[in-house]
Write an enzyme that holds these catalytic residues in place. Structure first.
Site, PDB file in Angstrom:
ATOM      1  N   SER A  47      40.501  38.150  47.113  1.00 60.78           N
ATOM      2  CA  SER A  47      40.034  37.561  45.857  1.00 60.78           C
ATOM      3  C   SER A  47      41.113  37.714  44.804  1.00 60.78           C
ATOM      4  O   SER A  47      41.821  38.723  44.768  1.00 60.78           O
ATOM      5  CB  SER A  47      38.761  38.270  45.388  1.00 60.78           C
ATOM      6  OG  SER A  47      38.422  37.863  44.084  1.00 60.78           O
ATOM      7  N   TYR A  73      34.840  45.965  43.748  1.00 69.74           N
ATOM      8  CA  TYR A  73      35.157  44.822  44.604  1.00 69.74           C
ATOM      9  C   TYR A  73      36.626  44.424  44.427  1.00 69.74           C
ATOM     10  O   TYR A  73      37.344  44.207  45.409  1.00 69.74           O
ATOM     11  CB  TYR A  73      34.232  43.661  44.239  1.00 69.74           C
ATOM     12  CG  TYR A  73      34.467  42.393  44.992  1.00 69.74           C
ATOM     13  CD1 TYR A  73      33.937  42.212  46.271  1.00 69.74           C
ATOM     14  CD2 TYR A  73      35.187  41.349  44.431  1.00 69.74           C
ATOM     15  CE1 TYR A  73      34.131  41.028  46.962  1.00 69.74           C
ATOM     16  CE2 TYR A  73      35.380  40.162  45.119  1.00 69.74           C
ATOM     17  CZ  TYR A  73      34.855  40.001  46.378  1.00 69.74           C
ATOM     18  OH  TYR A  73      35.056  38.829  47.061  1.00 69.74           O
ATOM     19  N   LYS A  77      39.622  44.440  47.189  1.00 71.19           N
ATOM     20  CA  LYS A  77      40.429  43.256  47.472  1.00 71.19           C
ATOM     21  C   LYS A  77      41.917  43.555  47.301  1.00 71.19           C
ATOM     22  O   LYS A  77      42.747  43.026  48.037  1.00 71.19           O
ATOM     23  CB  LYS A  77      39.972  42.077  46.604  1.00 71.19           C
ATOM     24  CG  LYS A  77      38.539  41.638  46.928  1.00 71.19           C
ATOM     25  CD  LYS A  77      38.386  41.306  48.401  1.00 71.19           C
ATOM     26  CE  LYS A  77      37.000  40.920  48.822  1.00 71.19           C
ATOM     27  NZ  LYS A  77      36.924  40.440  50.207  1.00 71.19           N
ATOM     28  N   THR A 106      28.834  30.003  46.110  1.00 65.29           N
ATOM     29  CA  THR A 106      28.259  30.593  47.323  1.00 65.29           C
ATOM     30  C   THR A 106      27.066  31.467  46.940  1.00 65.29           C
ATOM     31  O   THR A 106      26.953  31.899  45.790  1.00 65.29           O
ATOM     32  CB  THR A 106      29.293  31.468  48.051  1.00 65.29           C
ATOM     33  OG1 THR A 106      29.629  32.568  47.202  1.00 65.29           O
ATOM     34  CG2 THR A 106      30.552  30.682  48.413  1.00 65.29           C
TER      35      THR A 106
END
Length: 195
Positions: A47, A73, A77, A106
């Protein structure tokens, strides 16, 4: 993305277990087979969020300070980018790439980042648009001509650090990440004969 600090039944922080350790275990398990193949490729979906993070090997499981799922997160990444770069150096017969699919509409984006989704929903990419670079990296004869270990977006290699950002980490930290992940992974490797 898990927005609250939660542990797996093995006592691992869930984001780290899924995004970093899981990537490490799966990829290292496949390396012996991939080394034997012509045109072997490993593509890790990362990401652009990692651009705001410097590798932090002192708190891989995010146990210190206030837990921020988005930043955890992003740290995971960043770890994936470092893994890809390290594997590319160590395994010259395999082409490694890591990529940012762009912000795509998504279910994960909708559920993990509802505020972001509400603000950006009219500009998010489709899932097919997000998958385009992954597919290109997997099958394109052009992609394999580029150096192994690069970070991609929209079929182009892009920098892994923003200008003037303090996100560069020393090589010894990157090597230490690999060592620590290998130690963690030992618990999950099969000890049965023939596996």
């Amino acid at each position: 993305m898990v927005n609250n600090r939660e542990l797996t039944e093995d006592g691992l922080e869930k984001n780290f277990a899924t995004n970093t350790l899981g990537t490490y275990i799966l990829t290292t398990a496949l390396l012996p087979l991939l080394e034997k193949e012509a045109d072997a490729r490993v593509i890790t979906v990362s990401s652009g969020g990692m651009l705001v993070q410097k590798l932090n090997i002192s708190d891989l499981q995010s146990g210190n300070g206030t837990f921020d799922g988005t930043m955890v997160y992003a740290q995971n990444k960043r770890q994936q980018v470092v893994l890809t770069e390290q594997w590319a150096k160590a395994h010259r017969n395999i082409h490694f790439s890591v990529m940012h699919p762009g912000w795509a509409d998504t279910p994960a984006v909708r559920s993990s980042m509802p505020d972001f989704y509400q603000k950006m929903k009219n500009t998010l990419r489709t899932e097919a648009q997000g998958a385009d670079t992954i597919v290109w990296l997997a099958v394109s004869s052009e992609a394999i001509k580029l150096p192994s270990g690069l970070f991609f977006q929209d079929r182009q290699p892009v920098p892994t650090h923003l200008p003037l950002a303090s996100t560069h980490s020393p090589p010894e930290d990157e090597e230490k990440l690999m060592e620590v992940l290998e130690e963690f992974s030992q618990k999950f490797k099969s000890t049965s004969p023939g596996t």
